[in-house]
Enzyme design. Structure first.
Site, PDB file in Angstrom:
ATOM      1  N   GLY A   1      41.824 121.093  -9.063  1.00 47.52           N
ATOM      2  CA  GLY A   1      41.853 122.529  -8.775  1.00 47.52           C
ATOM      3  C   GLY A   1      41.215 122.790  -7.422  1.00 47.52           C
ATOM      4  O   GLY A   1      40.183 122.195  -7.105  1.00 47.52           O
TER       5      GLY A   1
ATOM      6  N   GLU B   1      35.492 115.187 -10.917  1.00 51.24           N
ATOM      7  CA  GLU B   1      35.347 113.895 -11.595  1.00 51.24           C
ATOM      8  C   GLU B   1      36.661 113.107 -11.628  1.00 51.24           C
ATOM      9  O   GLU B   1      36.649 111.872 -11.556  1.00 51.24           O
ATOM     10  CB  GLU B   1      34.723 114.104 -12.981  1.00 51.24           C
ATOM     11  CG  GLU B   1      35.676 114.093 -14.161  1.00 51.24           C
ATOM     12  CD  GLU B   1      35.820 115.445 -14.865  1.00 51.24           C
ATOM     13  OE1 GLU B   1      35.716 116.505 -14.210  1.00 51.24           O
ATOM     14  OE2 GLU B   1      36.057 115.443 -16.075  1.00 51.24           O
TER      15      GLU B   1
ATOM     16  N   ILE C   1      34.363 124.254  -8.735  1.00 52.29           N
ATOM     17  CA  ILE C   1      33.706 125.510  -9.118  1.00 52.29           C
ATOM     18  C   ILE C   1      32.985 125.330 -10.452  1.00 52.29           C
ATOM     19  O   ILE C   1      32.075 126.066 -10.767  1.00 52.29           O
ATOM     20  CB  ILE C   1      34.697 126.692  -9.196  1.00 52.29           C
ATOM     21  CG1 ILE C   1      35.769 126.463 -10.273  1.00 52.29           C
ATOM     22  CG2 ILE C   1      35.324 126.974  -7.843  1.00 52.29           C
ATOM     23  CD1 ILE C   1      36.529 127.725 -10.654  1.00 52.29           C
ATOM     24  N   ASP C   2      33.388 124.320 -11.245  1.00 51.98           N
ATOM     25  CA  ASP C   2      32.772 124.096 -12.563  1.00 51.98           C
ATOM     26  C   ASP C   2      31.332 123.575 -12.436  1.00 51.98           C
ATOM     27  O   ASP C   2      30.564 123.648 -13.386  1.00 51.98           O
ATOM     28  CB  ASP C   2      33.596 123.094 -13.386  1.00 51.98           C
ATOM     29  CG  ASP C   2      35.037 123.548 -13.573  1.00 51.98           C
ATOM     30  OD1 ASP C   2      35.310 124.738 -13.344  1.00 51.98           O
ATOM     31  OD2 ASP C   2      35.880 122.710 -13.933  1.00 51.98           O
TER      32      ASP C   2
ATOM     33  N   ARG D   1      31.634 150.836 -24.410  1.00 54.41           N
ATOM     34  CA  ARG D   1      32.400 149.707 -24.953  1.00 54.41           C
ATOM     35  C   ARG D   1      31.643 148.391 -24.806  1.00 54.41           C
ATOM     36  O   ARG D   1      30.773 148.257 -23.955  1.00 54.41           O
ATOM     37  CB  ARG D   1      33.707 149.545 -24.152  1.00 54.41           C
ATOM     38  CG  ARG D   1      34.747 150.559 -24.467  1.00 54.41           C
ATOM     39  CD  ARG D   1      35.918 150.396 -23.522  1.00 54.41           C
ATOM     40  NE  ARG D   1      37.026 151.254 -23.912  1.00 54.41           N
ATOM     41  CZ  ARG D   1      37.970 151.662 -23.082  1.00 54.41           C
ATOM     42  NH1 ARG D   1      37.960 151.287 -21.829  1.00 54.41           N
ATOM     43  NH2 ARG D   1      38.936 152.430 -23.527  1.00 54.41           N
TER      44      ARG D   1
ATOM     45  N   GLY E   1      35.388 127.140 -16.032  1.00 51.93           N
ATOM     46  CA  GLY E   1      34.293 126.161 -16.016  1.00 51.93           C
ATOM     47  C   GLY E   1      34.529 124.987 -16.939  1.00 51.93           C
ATOM     48  O   GLY E   1      33.685 124.103 -17.067  1.00 51.93           O
ATOM     49  N   ARG E   2      35.674 125.049 -17.635  1.00 49.31           N
ATOM     50  CA  ARG E   2      36.041 123.980 -18.553  1.00 49.31           C
ATOM     51  C   ARG E   2      34.955 123.705 -19.584  1.00 49.31           C
ATOM     52  O   ARG E   2      34.558 124.619 -20.271  1.00 49.31           O
ATOM     53  CB  ARG E   2      36.363 122.720 -17.767  1.00 49.31           C
ATOM     54  CG  ARG E   2      37.733 122.266 -18.144  1.00 49.31           C
ATOM     55  CD  ARG E   2      38.215 121.094 -17.396  1.00 49.31           C
ATOM     56  NE  ARG E   2      39.607 121.293 -17.113  1.00 49.31           N
ATOM     57  CZ  ARG E   2      40.223 120.907 -16.035  1.00 49.31           C
ATOM     58  NH1 ARG E   2      39.552 120.289 -15.095  1.00 49.31           N
ATOM     59  NH2 ARG E   2      41.491 121.128 -15.882  1.00 49.31           N
TER      60      ARG E   2
ATOM     61  N   ARG F   1      36.782 145.444 -25.300  1.00 47.47           N
ATOM     62  CA  ARG F   1      37.874 145.005 -24.425  1.00 47.47           C
ATOM     63  C   ARG F   1      37.471 143.656 -23.824  1.00 47.47           C
ATOM     64  O   ARG F   1      36.300 143.299 -23.818  1.00 47.47           O
ATOM     65  CB  ARG F   1      38.067 145.990 -23.272  1.00 47.47           C
ATOM     66  CG  ARG F   1      38.552 147.349 -23.683  1.00 47.47           C
ATOM     67  CD  ARG F   1      40.054 147.321 -23.930  1.00 47.47           C
ATOM     68  NE  ARG F   1      40.618 148.653 -23.887  1.00 47.47           N
ATOM     69  CZ  ARG F   1      40.572 149.530 -24.875  1.00 47.47           C
ATOM     70  NH1 ARG F   1      39.984 149.203 -26.011  1.00 47.47           N
ATOM     71  NH2 ARG F   1      41.122 150.720 -24.751  1.00 47.47           N
TER      72      ARG F   1
ATOM     73  N   HIS G   1      41.866 132.730 -11.960  1.00 47.56           N
ATOM     74  CA  HIS G   1      41.886 132.140 -10.616  1.00 47.56           C
ATOM     75  C   HIS G   1      41.266 133.025  -9.552  1.00 47.56           C
ATOM     76  O   HIS G   1      41.049 132.563  -8.425  1.00 47.56           O
ATOM     77  CB  HIS G   1      43.318 131.736 -10.255  1.00 47.56           C
ATOM     78  CG  HIS G   1      43.818 130.640 -11.138  1.00 47.56           C
ATOM     79  ND1 HIS G   1      44.426 130.892 -12.342  1.00 47.56           N
ATOM     80  CD2 HIS G   1      43.741 129.295 -11.015  1.00 47.56           C
ATOM     81  CE1 HIS G   1      44.719 129.735 -12.929  1.00 47.56           C
ATOM     82  NE2 HIS G   1      44.316 128.752 -12.148  1.00 47.56           N
TER      83      HIS G   1
HETATM   84  O1  F6P Z   1      38.335 122.633 -12.757  1.00 49.13           O
HETATM   85  C1  F6P Z   1      38.498 123.850 -12.131  1.00 49.13           C
HETATM   86  C2  F6P Z   1      39.232 124.815 -13.000  1.00 49.13           C
HETATM   87  O2  F6P Z   1      39.325 126.043 -12.319  1.00 49.13           O
HETATM   88  C3  F6P Z   1      38.657 125.015 -14.409  1.00 49.13           C
HETATM   89  O3  F6P Z   1      37.538 125.876 -14.408  1.00 49.13           O
HETATM   90  C4  F6P Z   1      39.851 125.542 -15.136  1.00 49.13           C
HETATM   91  O4  F6P Z   1      39.789 125.280 -16.518  1.00 49.13           O
HETATM   92  C5  F6P Z   1      40.981 124.756 -14.536  1.00 49.13           C
HETATM   93  O5  F6P Z   1      40.554 124.365 -13.252  1.00 49.13           O
HETATM   94  C6  F6P Z   1      42.254 125.556 -14.418  1.00 49.13           C
HETATM   95  O6  F6P Z   1      43.243 124.729 -13.926  1.00 49.13           O
HETATM   96  P1  F6P Z   1      44.623 125.251 -13.335  1.00 49.13           P
HETATM   97  O7  F6P Z   1      44.343 125.909 -12.021  1.00 49.13           O
HETATM   98  O8  F6P Z   1      45.425 124.020 -13.193  1.00 49.13           O
HETATM   99  O9  F6P Z   1      45.155 126.239 -14.323  1.00 49.13           O
END
Ligand code: F6P
Length: 350
Positions: free
Chosen positions: A12, A105, A129-130, A165, A173-174, A272, A278
Site C-alpha cells: 500500500g 513487512e 501507515i500501519d 449521536r 491499520g490491519r 452512525r 484511503h
Molecule cells: O497496509 C496499509 C493498508 O492501508 C492497511 O491499513 C489496509 O488494511 C490495507 O493497506 C488496504 O489495502 P488496499 O489499499 O489494497 O485496499
C-alpha cells in the site's frame, strides 16, 4: 565508483515514499555519482523487467508529492513460478548493482529473501501507515495518516455533538492498533478498540451508558478495521472479502457499521459510522514524514556507498540506524500493554 541503483515501492502506498526517493537520488548522484533507475510497480517491475532512469531533475519537485510516483503493487515474486530466479536474471540484465526497496513487512521480506537466497544486494526503509514493522520506533507514513485520523475526529465531534449521536470511526491499520490508538487519543475518542484487545460489545455499551449518566450527550468511538469482536465464545475479525492477496492478507473492513448498529440497540443513542479508508493514506505527507523520509533516503545512498546490504534503515530514538532486513520478516509489531494503558485513562469506567 559509480553504481547503478534500482528503486521500487511495494505494498500500500504511504506518504513519504517520494521523499525517500528524492533524498537517495540527490545524495547518490551528488556525492557518489550513482545512477538511479525507477523499477515500476514494486516487485512486479523487477519480474517484468520494467525500469526507467531517474535523475535529480525528475525528483526535484517531489518534496510535497504523496502516493508513489513509481507505482506500487502487492506482487510477491515467490508466488510466481521461478520468481526468485527471474528477479536475479532481470537484475543482471538491467545491469544493476543494488536495489532500494521501500515497503512494509511484505516488500522488505521479499528484499531479505532476494538478498539471502539470490545474492541480490538490497537495502530497505520502513514504510507503512500501519506502523507495525518490527525493528523501528516508527515507520514513515504513520505521522501523516495518524494526523488524518485526528483531524477526522475534530470534524466528527461537532456533528456528533449537535445531533447527540454516537459516531463510530473505522480506522485502517490491519492487525495493529497504532493508528486507531494514537489518532483516537489525539482526537479525544471516548472509547478505543484495537486488534490487540478483543472486545465484548456489552462492555462497550456499559461504558457508553456510564458516560450518559455522567451527563454526556454524544460519544466518539475509534475502532480498528482489524479489531476483534467476541461473539458468545468466539472471537472474530470482520472482512470485506475473504480472498487473500499474494502475501496472504484478507481485505478488512465493516466492523464500524456493525458496531454502530449494535450500540444503538444497547444504548438508545442514535449511532452512525464512517470508514476513513484511503483518505488516511492519500495526499501530501506531513512535515515530519517529509523530513524523516528525506533523512532515510540520504542514509540509504550512504549505506550503498559502503556496500552495506541486507539492511533496512530504521528510527531509534532520533537516530537513523541500520538493522538486518531479517527483522522486517519477523511478524508485525503490535501495540504493547503500556501504550494501551494510556488510552484506557481516557475511557469511562463503569
Ligand atoms: O497496509 C496499509 C493498508 O492501508 C492497511 O491499513 C489496509 O488494511 C490495507 O493497506 C488496504 O489495502 P488496499 O489499499 O489494497 O485496499
Amino acid at each position: 565508483m559509480s553504481k547503478k541503483i534500482g528503486i521500487l515501492t511495494g505494498g500500500g502506498d504511504a506518504p513519504g515514499l517520494n521523499q525517500v526517493i528524492r533524498g537517495a537520488v540527490y545524495r547518490g548522484i551528488k556525492e557518489y555519482e550513482f545512477e538511479f533507475f525507477a523499477i515500476e510497480d514494486g516487485w512486479k517491475g523487477l519480474l517484468d523487467g520494467i525500469l526507467h532512469p531517474l535523475t535529480i531533475d525528475d525528483v526535484r519537485d517531489w518534496s510535497f508529492e504523496g502516493g508513489s510516483l513509481l507505482g506500487s503493487s502487492r506482487t510477491n515474486p515467490f508466488k510466481h513460478d521461478g520468481g526468485g530466479e527471474k528477479c536475479r536474471e532481470n537484475f543482471e540484465k538491467m545491469g544493476l548493482d543494488a536495489i532500494i526497496a521501500l515497503g512494509g513487512e511484505d516488500t522488505l521480506g521479499v528484499a531479505y529473501k532476494l538478498y539471502s537466497q539470490f545474492d541480490i544486494p538490497t537495502v530497505g526503509a520502513p514504510k507503512t501507515i500501519d506502523n507495525d514493522l518490527p525493528g523501528t520506533d516508527q515507520c514513515f507514513g504513520f505521522d501523516t495518516a495518524v494526523n488524518r485520523v485526528m483531524e477526522a475526529f475534530d470534524r466528527i465531534r461537532t456533528t456528533a455533538r449537535s445531533h447527540h449521536r454516537i459516531l463510530v470511526v473505522e480506522v485502517m491499520g490491519r492487525h495493529a492498533g497504532w493508528m486507531t490508538l494514537v489518532g483516537g487519543v489525539a482526537g479525544g475518542a471516548d472509547i478505543i478498540l484495537i486488534p490487540e484487545e478483543p472486545f465484548n460489545i456489552d462492555d462497550v455499551a456499559r461504558k457508553l451508558n456510564k458516560l450518559k449518566t455522567e451527563g454526556r450527550k454524544y460519544a466518539l468511538i475509534a475502532v480498528s478495521e482489524g479489531a476483534k469482536m467476541k461473539f458468545a465464545d468466539a472471537t472474530d475479525i470482520i472482512t470485506q472479502d475473504a480472498r487473500v492477496d499474494e502475501f496472504g492478507h484478507v481485505l478488512l473492513g465493516g466492523i464500524g457499521n456493525i458496531l454502530a448498529k449494535e450500540l444503538q440497540k444497547r444504548t438508545g443513542w442514535e449511532a452512525r459510522h464512517i470508514v476513513l479508508g484511503h483518505l488516511q493514506r492519500g495526499g501530501a505527507p506531513s512535515a515530519f514524514d517529509r523530513w524523516f523520509a528525506s533523512r532515510l533516503g540520504i542514509a540509504l545512498a550512504d549505506q550503498i556507498s559502503q556496500d552495506n546490504y541486507g539492511i533496512m534503515l530504521v528510527l531509534k530514538g532520533s537516530a537513523i540506524v541500520p538493522v538486518s532486513l531479517e527483522e522486517a520478516a519477523n511478524g508485525i509489531r503490535t501495540v504493547p500493554e503500556n501504550i494501551i494503558e494510556i488510552a484506557k485513562i481516557f475511557e469511562p469506567h463503569p
